[in-house]
Design a protein around this motif. Sequence first.
Motif, short mmCIF file in Angstrom:
data_model
loop_
_atom_site.label_atom_id
_atom_site.label_comp_id
_atom_site.label_asym_id
_atom_site.label_seq_id
_atom_site.Cartn_x
_atom_site.Cartn_y
_atom_site.Cartn_z
N ALA A 126 0.82 -1.20 0.00
CA ALA A 126 0.00 0.00 0.00
C ALA A 126 0.86 1.26 0.00
O ALA A 126 0.53 2.26 -0.64
N MET A 127 2.00 1.22 0.71
CA MET A 127 2.91 2.37 0.70
C MET A 127 3.46 2.65 -0.69
O MET A 127 3.54 3.80 -1.12
N VAL A 128 3.83 1.61 -1.41
CA VAL A 128 4.33 1.79 -2.78
C VAL A 128 3.24 2.42 -3.64
O VAL A 128 3.51 3.31 -4.45
N MET A 129 2.01 1.95 -3.46
CA MET A 129 0.91 2.49 -4.24
C MET A 129 0.69 3.97 -3.93
O MET A 129 0.45 4.79 -4.84
N ILE A 137 0.52 11.63 12.92
CA ILE A 137 0.37 10.78 11.75
C ILE A 137 1.65 10.02 11.46
O ILE A 137 2.74 10.39 11.91
N TYR A 138 1.52 8.96 10.68
CA TYR A 138 2.63 8.04 10.39
C TYR A 138 3.37 8.55 9.15
O TYR A 138 2.96 8.29 8.02
N LEU A 139 4.48 9.24 9.37
CA LEU A 139 5.22 9.85 8.27
C LEU A 139 5.78 8.85 7.28
O LEU A 139 5.91 9.13 6.10
N HIS A 140 6.09 7.67 7.77
CA HIS A 140 6.78 6.68 6.94
C HIS A 140 5.94 6.25 5.73
O HIS A 140 6.50 5.81 4.72
N LEU A 141 4.64 6.39 5.81
CA LEU A 141 3.79 5.90 4.74
C LEU A 141 4.13 6.55 3.39
O LEU A 141 4.15 5.89 2.36
N LEU A 142 4.38 7.85 3.40
CA LEU A 142 4.73 8.55 2.17
C LEU A 142 6.18 9.02 2.16
O LEU A 142 6.62 9.59 1.16
N HIS A 143 6.89 8.74 3.23
CA HIS A 143 8.30 9.13 3.32
C HIS A 143 9.09 7.94 3.84
O HIS A 143 9.31 7.79 5.03
N PRO A 144 9.53 7.08 2.95
CA PRO A 144 10.23 5.85 3.38
C PRO A 144 11.48 6.13 4.20
O PRO A 144 11.94 5.25 4.94
N GLU A 145 12.05 7.33 4.07
CA GLU A 145 13.26 7.63 4.84
C GLU A 145 12.97 7.91 6.30
O GLU A 145 13.89 7.94 7.13
#
Length: 1005
Positions: free
Chosen positions: A128-131, A179-187
Amino acid sequence: MSNGRGRTWEGSGKPLYWIILTYLLLLLLLALPCMGFLPNFWSRVLTLSWDSHTHQYMTEQAILNVTLETLKNTKKHQGNQAEEQTRLGRGFWRAVGGVVNSNAAMDFLSSTRSDPVYHFDSERVDSAMVMLQQFWAQILLSVQAKEYQSARHSLGQLLHSLQDFYSHSNWVEMGQHSIYLHLLHPEEPAIPVATEDTPTCMECFSFTCRNNLLPRLTNKQRDPQLLTTGYFSTFPPKPQGKCSHGGILDSSRYIGAKGGINKDSTSPLFSPHHYLHVEAATLATEATLTVLRDLRDTVGHKTFLRLFSVKQVPALVFVMDTTGSMFEEITAARLRAHSVIQSRANSPGQPGTFLLVPFHDPGVGPVYETDDPNQFMEYMENLMALGGGDEPEMCLSAIQLALTHSPPLSEIFVFTDASPKDAHLFDAVRALALEKQSKVTFLLTEDPNYTTEMRGGRRRRRRKRRSREPLSPDRFSLYSSLSSLSGGLTIFTTNSDIHKVSTIVEDNTAADKVTLLHVESAQELMSSHSFRVDSSVKNVTLHVTGTLIECMLINPSDQSQSLLSEQGPLAELEHFQGLYRISLLPPIEPGRWKVHTKSDGNLTFNVIGDSGVDFLYYFATVTNETHPGLARVEGSPLAGVPVFLVLAVTGLAPEDEASFSHVTLLGAQGETLQQVKLNSSSSSLSSYSVDELVGWVESVPSVPFCVQLTGRDGRGNKLERVSTEMVQPTHVQIQVLSVPRLVPGHSTMVDFDIMNHGPSRLFSLNVDDDCGYLHERGPHRFHVAEQGSFHDQVNLHTPATAQAGATVTLTLTVRDLDSTDSNYAVAYLTVVPPDPDMSPPSCSAAGEQPTCPSICTGSNWSVSLVVSDRGRSGLAALQLQKGEGILTLFLSPPPTEESTGNTHTTIGGHHHHKARLEKGSSPVNVSEWMLDSSQPLWVRYTSSCCSAQAELLVWDTAGNMKRCHLTPGQQRQLQDRGRETSGAGRITLTGVFFLLLSLLWSSLF
């Protein structure tokens, strides 16, 4: 009563009340599956869950709030929020509706509704994150290419998945308050997802499940936490010990561990963790707001407002025949364009879009599109009437280009003296006009090679003696049909009158134009029509095409004026060849105005006025697949079957008192076909939102019709508005099942279904795209049995040279070969690079930074950063978004703080200061400074300790943005608030089966 809006809503709630109760009983008896947040406002109605948050509510409110916030931060708009919201315009609400519809469609389309990746179900977090990142990249590409409709579609999809995360995961149960930053910011820091063999839940045997998550998945244990999301239904199979989505519509809740964790609603029947719904919705709302703010800061404030058509006047679109006989027409169009531009220059708001499509035979185009009025006038000045002159021309091809490139709700004006050579495109052009709700008006002039005769009231053209080729008297019928169904006009005029007739361009493209009457009269003798003027309407103009013998205008006080024979106090008439222009004289009396006419042949009446109060509408049906809700009907509605009619009233101020009782479905000649009572569906949760009404159409008429909204204004005057496009009822449906991305150098299949709701018959399918990527266009013939369906695919090959971000408009039209029964589907496909750069820049601390003392006066703090691009695009721009200090940029590490002097030298110099930025400065373009994409920049920010916060925005050339926070004593990798994710509130039932039975029983007495 619509709470918080100060207006009442009239209507007969009784029939709709029965419909709702009946549907709810069926819903519970059938136990229909449901896997995510309920999509839109109607879900609250269907489930009686008035205090829950829907995807629609959060999306609408977030877009509205960020838009008002953006306007407030611009120097041109300093009004209060209520005034700004009222003046956002009909185009804004249509744009918002596009995002909301795309969001809701994730729950309705067969390609997305049951896929766990789109809803963060079944622990498919990584996929889902990739999407999500793909959606974000697609949004930026579309915006950069000015393909705003495609960008809004991708934005709606992204927001849906983000909003689902917070309700379907254990993020809230872990005690997270941001909010969960990692979802759109993998770093950004990540929380590991539980593996397939790791149990996540304990058994729960009640509707409400408390403490059913294992300790490591909550905030009760300090050990490293794990992330999980609930499994839904039977696909994919739920492993033992995993959490279910839960609720009475989820079959996986019976598999251990029993129960569930979703927070979709406040109802324990459907949401085992209903008691955390508000927390999940709060985070989802925050994440939605952050996505929109990051989008605004990435593309710029002006582009963000254009993306949502904020305060946009109708686009000025000219389709120009440039053959040798068109000199006068081109001159008239130039004069009108100049007049429109001058008028808009003196008014607030955006100047709008300008678009020119020239054509002759065989050439069509190119499309000249710009937001710059001066550039548009240059295009117009360069038009030349050369060559050609023979009948017919490629007019429909040019109109197709104009519709494809212009925004929705456009006014398109076609100047020509020739019939269409490309009649095979009519169905595709009709589909685009209806889908975009754009009006097409034809200004047809006499060609010197033709003369005109009047026979039986019908205008006919024929060649002079030098050519014996017979010409059909109906060769312009496709133009008349297109203008009629789109709400435009077809005006037959002459070269000598085209300058005056073209005043209709200015009349129709002014801001805040509303339609009070649009009707065609086929009677050749007497006809009578009426329209209503309310207190909000100014500058009323009547356009009449055809030949009038008598015309009597009567005001609400029964005062009359014969317009053709006398001047009077009511109106002023201007008569040009083919057009009568009637202007009501001020003061215009509110109430019912009547027009009695005697004519020689057909007439078309169009009455417009200035008013901010207007409406949008769509047809919808109840969907029972995975979510109870109303799914928008794409294309034309089915004749003879019931359907919901959903309206959005725009432009009413919060303090306005207005009531809306019903809509009337009007036939082509203004006759009443059906009256539909309205009920309010607006939520009391909203202080500033468009007012939504819903009506139940018991049976869609079998003939074309338009929609007239009726109500009363604050002074008690009757209020009427007409949406002039003619709805084309049908007995066949066509639905595009998926909208894939297009990759240069690759082929793509698009699946579609055709459903026949009539007898067994033979159909013809035409497929068209505006870029020429289709392998086959048709027509294709096939047989479909009675009440049967047909499934097929179309193949598009995207050339390797296709520009990333471009949108391909795919139009599919299906027609019964033995009747006029037809329907259409329009899909917008975006070209994406095979391996897009989705990595944002980075900013990291360089060296030690001093801290600030407790008493800030007289002390400064400074932080040094290294800014680089983690992808392959290279740095593009920097901007100081917040902070009262000075930001200094260098091409190499500054040896000491003293090196930040005022020198400004070249790259090879010993002094490497390149620029200084303050808050409010425009973004600095640094791409031209870079030797290669991997070269970093060094940044030093210095400020008073009394201003201890700052924010730096960094972009790469692919459009990715990094939001860097600067604080004193910073010695770590800087955080990016970036594009954050959201999980929305889904609505479900708050009543139970026996409650519904009691309600139904009590309604009998």
